[in-house]
Design a protein around this motif. Structure first.
Motif, PDB file in Angstrom:
ATOM      1  N   ARG A 106       0.821  -1.202   0.000  1.00  0.00           N
ATOM      2  CA  ARG A 106       0.000   0.000   0.000  1.00  0.00           C
ATOM      3  C   ARG A 106       0.856   1.254   0.000  1.00  0.00           C
ATOM      4  NH1 ARG A 106      -4.393   2.003   4.664  1.00  0.00           N
ATOM      5  NH2 ARG A 106      -4.023   4.233   4.289  1.00  0.00           N
ATOM      6  N   LYS A 107       1.918   1.271   0.768  1.00  0.00           N
ATOM      7  CA  LYS A 107       2.773   2.449   0.851  1.00  0.00           C
ATOM      8  C   LYS A 107       3.381   2.787  -0.512  1.00  0.00           C
ATOM      9  CE  LYS A 107       6.744   4.259   3.499  1.00  0.00           C
ATOM     10  NZ  LYS A 107       7.725   4.373   2.404  1.00  0.00           N
ATOM     11  N   ASP A 108       3.864   1.755  -1.208  1.00  0.00           N
ATOM     12  CA  ASP A 108       4.424   1.972  -2.544  1.00  0.00           C
ATOM     13  C   ASP A 108       3.381   2.575  -3.492  1.00  0.00           C
ATOM     14  OD1 ASP A 108       6.874   0.968  -1.816  1.00  0.00           O
ATOM     15  OD2 ASP A 108       6.606  -0.990  -2.782  1.00  0.00           O
ATOM     16  N   ILE A 109       2.185   2.014  -3.464  1.00  0.00           N
ATOM     17  CA  ILE A 109       1.119   2.496  -4.352  1.00  0.00           C
ATOM     18  C   ILE A 109       0.827   3.968  -4.083  1.00  0.00           C
ATOM     19  CG2 ILE A 109      -1.326   2.263  -4.981  1.00  0.00           C
ATOM     20  CD1 ILE A 109      -1.072  -0.735  -4.350  1.00  0.00           C
ATOM     21  N   GLU A 110       0.699   4.323  -2.812  1.00  0.00           N
ATOM     22  CA  GLU A 110       0.386   5.708  -2.466  1.00  0.00           C
ATOM     23  C   GLU A 110       1.516   6.648  -2.882  1.00  0.00           C
ATOM     24  OE1 GLU A 110      -1.929   6.492   1.277  1.00  0.00           O
ATOM     25  OE2 GLU A 110      -1.238   4.459   1.742  1.00  0.00           O
ATOM     26  N   GLU A 111       2.745   6.244  -2.656  1.00  0.00           N
ATOM     27  CA  GLU A 111       3.880   7.107  -2.993  1.00  0.00           C
ATOM     28  C   GLU A 111       3.997   7.312  -4.500  1.00  0.00           C
ATOM     29  OE1 GLU A 111       7.302   5.307  -1.218  1.00  0.00           O
ATOM     30  OE2 GLU A 111       6.906   6.159   0.786  1.00  0.00           O
ATOM     31  N   ILE A 112       3.801   6.240  -5.265  1.00  0.00           N
ATOM     32  CA  ILE A 112       3.926   6.346  -6.721  1.00  0.00           C
ATOM     33  C   ILE A 112       2.798   7.192  -7.307  1.00  0.00           C
ATOM     34  CG2 ILE A 112       3.838   5.019  -8.864  1.00  0.00           C
ATOM     35  CD1 ILE A 112       5.289   2.751  -7.309  1.00  0.00           C
TER      36      ILE A 112
END
Length: 466
Positions: A56-62
């Motif tokens: 989830r963190k990766d998705i939000e950051e990207i």
């Protein structure tokens, strides 16, 4: 000159960490898969890919990074493995860019030599189902394209959506200058604040006096440069007087500088505004044609909606052409298309010269305006109207058909063509009228209907094909 560039798309490739121990090279393998897709689509758009989103963190950051990038027009989601759908929800709640789900996988066929590793690398379909269910429940518009990523059908859909995303983003910065409006003309009247709210397009009322301030400063060299360019592009009428051509060129330079300096993407000038000003000798018909060919939006008689749709047509179909339905031809099952003398000559047929003529025009009660005359290239074409509706709403009314290879009309001293709607002239015109289609339109060469439909869905306006 208006710069034309390819759309820029950010790729959100989604997977998860579940398979790391079993397949240590999975991140590198799936990253290379994304890069392969990007290379295959390289002639369609510029693509940016940061890394696979594995949680989830990766998705939000990207997603946030793409939203902060002023060059990005939209986000293409690719499932690199299964990933739980709820992980995408927080990111999309904050997302302001158009999205598309590319339902694809690395290999196109399941063969007998497949093992669990290949099944894992190609399991995107069930991840797409979970994530798309979450997107649907969010109420987010997200078109889906399913297919083999090396086939033209897939590429064409991505091309159409990328251009639609680019046009939707461009609308947020489009500014249209309007100098006067024809009194009583109904379908050019609308709530400009509603257009700003819906599409982001800003309409600004301007004056001929402001354009004249540029007109006074035009140099002889600038006039000669326009005339030299005309000599390259047109067959110039020997009856066209030098002073007429000079004035038209001067008017063109003044309008273009006015548009550039004030960050306008298109314009509309009502002919009586030119006459009533008292300082101009002719109507700027040549300027309208040449500036459309440079990528500016244009609408006649104060029609800001037409100028807007022509500008969008430049993005969706390379060359937007301003036109009008003049008369129906029931023998040809067509509509004869033309207007007072303004047209984007980049849609002209290639086997005949484009003419710049000395032309009498009673409208405006001024001197003869040099006019660009041509017949449109035969073949597939699309006509689009941006129609104002009640309560601040808008509708795209679109018709696809064929530009007929017709004879020349020597007495029609303006751009023209016969358009034969796919649904027949009777059905098309009846449904055009029923849906409030306006009497000024944008024409594009080719079938651009899917691009207009995708654009309408992105910006949230109605779309009707007649």
């Amino acid at each position: 000159m208006v710069d034309k560039k390819k759309p820029t798309i950010g790729v959100l490739g989604i997977m998860q960490e579940l398979y790391d121990k079993t397949y240590p090279n999975i991140v590198e393998t799936q990253s290379n898969y994304v890069k392969g897709v990007i290379k295959e689509l390289g002639d369609i758009a510029e693509f940016k890919f940061i890394k696979p989103a594995r949680n989830r963190k990766d998705i939000e950051e990207i997603v946030q990074t793409y939203n902060n990038d002023k060059e990005i027009d939209g986000i293409m989601i690719m499932m690199l493995t299964y990933s739980p759908g709820q992980r995408i929800v927080p990111a999309l709640k904050k997302n302001n860019l158009p999205i598309i789900l590319a339902n694809i996988q690395p290999l196109p066929s399941v063969t007998k030599d497949w093992d669990m590793e290949l099944l894992t690398y190609n399991q995107g379909i069930h991840g797409a189902q979970d994530n798309m269910n979450a997107i649907v429940r969010l109420g987010v518009n997200c078109p889906v394209v399913t297919g083999n990523w090396k086939e033209e059908e897939f590429k064409n859909f991505v091309r159409d959506w990328s251009l639609a995303a680019q046009a939707a983003k461009a609308c947020k910065n489009i500014r249209i200058a309007v100098v006067g409006r024809m009194p009583g003309m109904g379908d050019i009247t609308f709530d400009s604040s509603a257009l700003l709210k819906k599409l982001g397009v800003e309409i600004v009322d301007e004056s001929m006096g402001k354009i004249y301030s540029y007109f006074e400063k035009v140099t002889k060299k600038e006039i000669e440069d326009v005339k030299a360019e005309n000599a390259k592009n047109f067959e110039i009428d020997p009856k066209l007087k030098e002073d007429q051509h000079d004035f038209a060129a001067k008017f063109q330079v003044a309008i273009e500088k006015f548009l550039e300096d004030n960050s306008y993407d298109g314009y509309s000038i009502y002919f009586d505004s030119v006459k009533d000003d008292g300082r101009f000798e002719q109507l700027p018909l040549m300027a309208a044609s040449n500036l459309m060919a440079k990528g500016y939006g244009y609408g006649a008689e104060g029609d800001a909606l037409a100028a807007t749709v022509v500008k969008i047509g430049h993005i969706l179909g390379n060359n937007g052409h301003f036109t009008e339905m003049y008369a129906m031809d029931f023998e040809r099952d067509s509509v004869f298309m033309s207007h007072m003398g303004e047209g984007n000559w980049k849609v002209a047929r290639k086997d005949k010269p484009i003419k710049l003529i000395d032309r009498f025009l009673g409208i405006g009660d001024l001197n003869n305006p040099p006019t660009v005359v041509f017949n449109v290239q035969p073949g597939e074409g699309t006509i689009t109207s941006l129609a104002p509706l009640s309560e601040g709403n808008f509708r795209l009314v679109v018709s696809k058909g064929e530009v007929i290879d017709s004879e020349d009309y020597p007495n029609v001293e303006m751009p023209y063509f016969h358009f034969k709607p796919d649904t027949g002239v009777r059905n098309a015109m009846t449904n055009w009228l029923k849906n409030g289609g306006t009497h000024h339109q944008c024409f594009n060469i080719g079938d651009t209907t899917r691009r207009w439909e995708l654009f309408a869905k992105i910006v949230g306006i109605e779309y009707v094909r007649v």
